[in-house]
Design a protein around this motif. Structure first.
Motif, PDB file in Angstrom:
ATOM      1  N   ILE A 125      -5.494  10.637   9.720  1.00  0.00           N
ATOM      2  CA  ILE A 125      -5.484   9.812   8.508  1.00  0.00           C
ATOM      3  C   ILE A 125      -5.376   8.366   8.984  1.00  0.00           C
ATOM      4  CG2 ILE A 125      -4.252   9.236   6.389  1.00  0.00           C
ATOM      5  CD1 ILE A 125      -3.295  12.132   6.294  1.00  0.00           C
ATOM      6  N   ALA A 126      -6.487   7.648   8.908  1.00  0.00           N
ATOM      7  CA  ALA A 126      -6.567   6.299   9.486  1.00  0.00           C
ATOM      8  C   ALA A 126      -5.665   5.313   8.753  1.00  0.00           C
ATOM      9  CB  ALA A 126      -8.002   5.800   9.451  1.00  0.00           C
ATOM     10  N   HIS A 127      -4.877   4.577   9.531  1.00  0.00           N
ATOM     11  CA  HIS A 127      -4.000   3.545   9.003  1.00  0.00           C
ATOM     12  C   HIS A 127      -4.754   2.215   8.915  1.00  0.00           C
ATOM     13  CE1 HIS A 127      -1.266   6.432  11.019  1.00  0.00           C
ATOM     14  NE2 HIS A 127      -0.545   6.225   9.927  1.00  0.00           N
ATOM     15  N   TRP A 128      -4.217   1.301   8.145  1.00  0.00           N
ATOM     16  CA  TRP A 128      -4.814  -0.030   8.064  1.00  0.00           C
ATOM     17  C   TRP A 128      -4.552  -0.776   9.365  1.00  0.00           C
ATOM     18  CZ3 TRP A 128      -1.464  -4.216   8.390  1.00  0.00           C
ATOM     19  CH2 TRP A 128      -0.123  -3.943   8.177  1.00  0.00           C
ATOM     20  N   THR A 129      -5.485  -1.645   9.731  1.00  0.00           N
ATOM     21  CA  THR A 129      -5.311  -2.441  10.951  1.00  0.00           C
ATOM     22  C   THR A 129      -5.383  -3.931  10.671  1.00  0.00           C
ATOM     23  OG1 THR A 129      -7.663  -2.253  11.468  1.00  0.00           O
ATOM     24  CG2 THR A 129      -6.180  -0.642  12.490  1.00  0.00           C
ATOM     25  N   THR A 130      -5.854  -4.314   9.484  1.00  0.00           N
ATOM     26  CA  THR A 130      -5.912  -5.734   9.120  1.00  0.00           C
ATOM     27  C   THR A 130      -5.228  -5.917   7.771  1.00  0.00           C
ATOM     28  OG1 THR A 130      -8.010  -5.577   7.913  1.00  0.00           O
ATOM     29  CG2 THR A 130      -8.145  -5.997  10.301  1.00  0.00           C
ATOM     30  N   ASP A 131      -4.845  -7.130   7.478  1.00  0.00           N
ATOM     31  CA  ASP A 131      -4.223  -7.412   6.179  1.00  0.00           C
ATOM     32  C   ASP A 131      -5.194  -7.125   5.036  1.00  0.00           C
ATOM     33  OD1 ASP A 131      -1.721  -8.090   7.116  1.00  0.00           O
ATOM     34  OD2 ASP A 131      -2.225 -10.212   7.342  1.00  0.00           O
ATOM     35  N   GLN A 147      -4.485  -4.640   1.912  1.00  0.00           N
ATOM     36  CA  GLN A 147      -4.629  -5.055   0.515  1.00  0.00           C
ATOM     37  C   GLN A 147      -5.564  -4.110  -0.245  1.00  0.00           C
ATOM     38  OE1 GLN A 147      -5.890  -9.115   0.900  1.00  0.00           O
ATOM     39  NE2 GLN A 147      -3.831  -9.875   1.338  1.00  0.00           N
ATOM     40  N   GLN A 148      -6.627  -3.648   0.415  1.00  0.00           N
ATOM     41  CA  GLN A 148      -7.544  -2.703  -0.222  1.00  0.00           C
ATOM     42  C   GLN A 148      -6.839  -1.375  -0.510  1.00  0.00           C
ATOM     43  OE1 GLN A 148     -10.784  -2.530   2.559  1.00  0.00           O
ATOM     44  NE2 GLN A 148     -11.762  -4.379   1.765  1.00  0.00           N
ATOM     45  N   LEU A 149      -6.008  -0.919   0.417  1.00  0.00           N
ATOM     46  CA  LEU A 149      -5.263   0.331   0.208  1.00  0.00           C
ATOM     47  C   LEU A 149      -4.250   0.192  -0.925  1.00  0.00           C
ATOM     48  CD1 LEU A 149      -4.681   1.534   3.857  1.00  0.00           C
ATOM     49  CD2 LEU A 149      -5.902   2.761   2.054  1.00  0.00           C
ATOM     50  N   VAL A 150      -3.574  -0.946  -0.990  1.00  0.00           N
ATOM     51  CA  VAL A 150      -2.612  -1.181  -2.069  1.00  0.00           C
ATOM     52  C   VAL A 150      -3.333  -1.185  -3.416  1.00  0.00           C
ATOM     53  CG1 VAL A 150      -1.027  -2.887  -3.059  1.00  0.00           C
ATOM     54  CG2 VAL A 150      -0.916  -2.348  -0.624  1.00  0.00           C
ATOM     55  N   ALA A 151      -4.515  -1.808  -3.475  1.00  0.00           N
ATOM     56  CA  ALA A 151      -5.293  -1.826  -4.715  1.00  0.00           C
ATOM     57  C   ALA A 151      -5.766  -0.416  -5.079  1.00  0.00           C
ATOM     58  CB  ALA A 151      -6.487  -2.770  -4.579  1.00  0.00           C
ATOM     59  N   ALA A 152      -6.196   0.354  -4.083  1.00  0.00           N
ATOM     60  CA  ALA A 152      -6.639   1.728  -4.328  1.00  0.00           C
ATOM     61  C   ALA A 152      -5.471   2.592  -4.809  1.00  0.00           C
ATOM     62  CB  ALA A 152      -7.258   2.312  -3.067  1.00  0.00           C
ATOM     63  N   LEU A 153      -4.291   2.363  -4.256  1.00  0.00           N
ATOM     64  CA  LEU A 153      -3.102   3.100  -4.673  1.00  0.00           C
ATOM     65  C   LEU A 153      -2.752   2.775  -6.132  1.00  0.00           C
ATOM     66  CD1 LEU A 153      -0.784   4.992  -3.861  1.00  0.00           C
ATOM     67  CD2 LEU A 153       0.436   2.983  -3.023  1.00  0.00           C
ATOM     68  N   ALA A 154      -2.822   1.509  -6.488  1.00  0.00           N
ATOM     69  CA  ALA A 154      -2.553   1.109  -7.871  1.00  0.00           C
ATOM     70  C   ALA A 154      -3.574   1.733  -8.818  1.00  0.00           C
ATOM     71  CB  ALA A 154      -2.575  -0.414  -7.993  1.00  0.00           C
ATOM     72  N   ALA A 201      -0.013   7.892   2.907  1.00  0.00           N
ATOM     73  CA  ALA A 201      -0.018   8.181   4.345  1.00  0.00           C
ATOM     74  C   ALA A 201      -0.738   7.085   5.119  1.00  0.00           C
ATOM     75  CB  ALA A 201      -0.671   9.531   4.608  1.00  0.00           C
ATOM     76  N   GLN A 202      -1.802   6.534   4.552  1.00  0.00           N
ATOM     77  CA  GLN A 202      -2.529   5.466   5.228  1.00  0.00           C
ATOM     78  C   GLN A 202      -1.700   4.186   5.320  1.00  0.00           C
ATOM     79  OE1 GLN A 202      -6.189   6.049   2.724  1.00  0.00           O
ATOM     80  NE2 GLN A 202      -7.148   5.569   4.687  1.00  0.00           N
ATOM     81  N   LEU A 203      -0.748   4.025   4.438  1.00  0.00           N
ATOM     82  CA  LEU A 203       0.087   2.823   4.449  1.00  0.00           C
ATOM     83  C   LEU A 203       1.330   2.963   5.336  1.00  0.00           C
ATOM     84  CD1 LEU A 203      -0.121   1.863   0.683  1.00  0.00           C
ATOM     85  CD2 LEU A 203      -1.004   0.532   2.612  1.00  0.00           C
TER      86      LEU A 203
END
Length: 66
Positions: free
Chosen positions: A17-23, A27-34, A50-52
């Motif tokens: 499960i790939a984690h974020w590597t850039t800000d 931010q895209q993951l946080v928006a997708a989570l919302a 899990a990605q976060l």
């Protein structure tokens, strides 16, 4: 004609499960989570959370002596 390379190559997470590597990715993951919360997508929530999670070696600078 090719574009000049950036100063630092992009780092990639190689976990299942790939984690974020850039800000920007974070931010895209946080928006997708919302969004997943807003639409009630219960299947996406665990994956996005899990990605976060941290830590991920792709975000941690490597020690050149190791």
């Amino acid at each position: 004609m090719t574009e000049p390379h950036s100063a630092a190559p992009a780092r990639t997470c190689h976990h299942v499960i790939a984690h974020w590597t850039t800000d920007e990715e974070r931010q895209q993951l946080v928006a997708a989570l919302a969004y997943a919360r807003d639409v009630g997508d219960a299947q996406a929530l665990p994956l996005l959370i899990a990605q976060l999670t941290q830590p991920c070696d792709a975000r941690t600078p490597k020690d050149p002596t190791s």
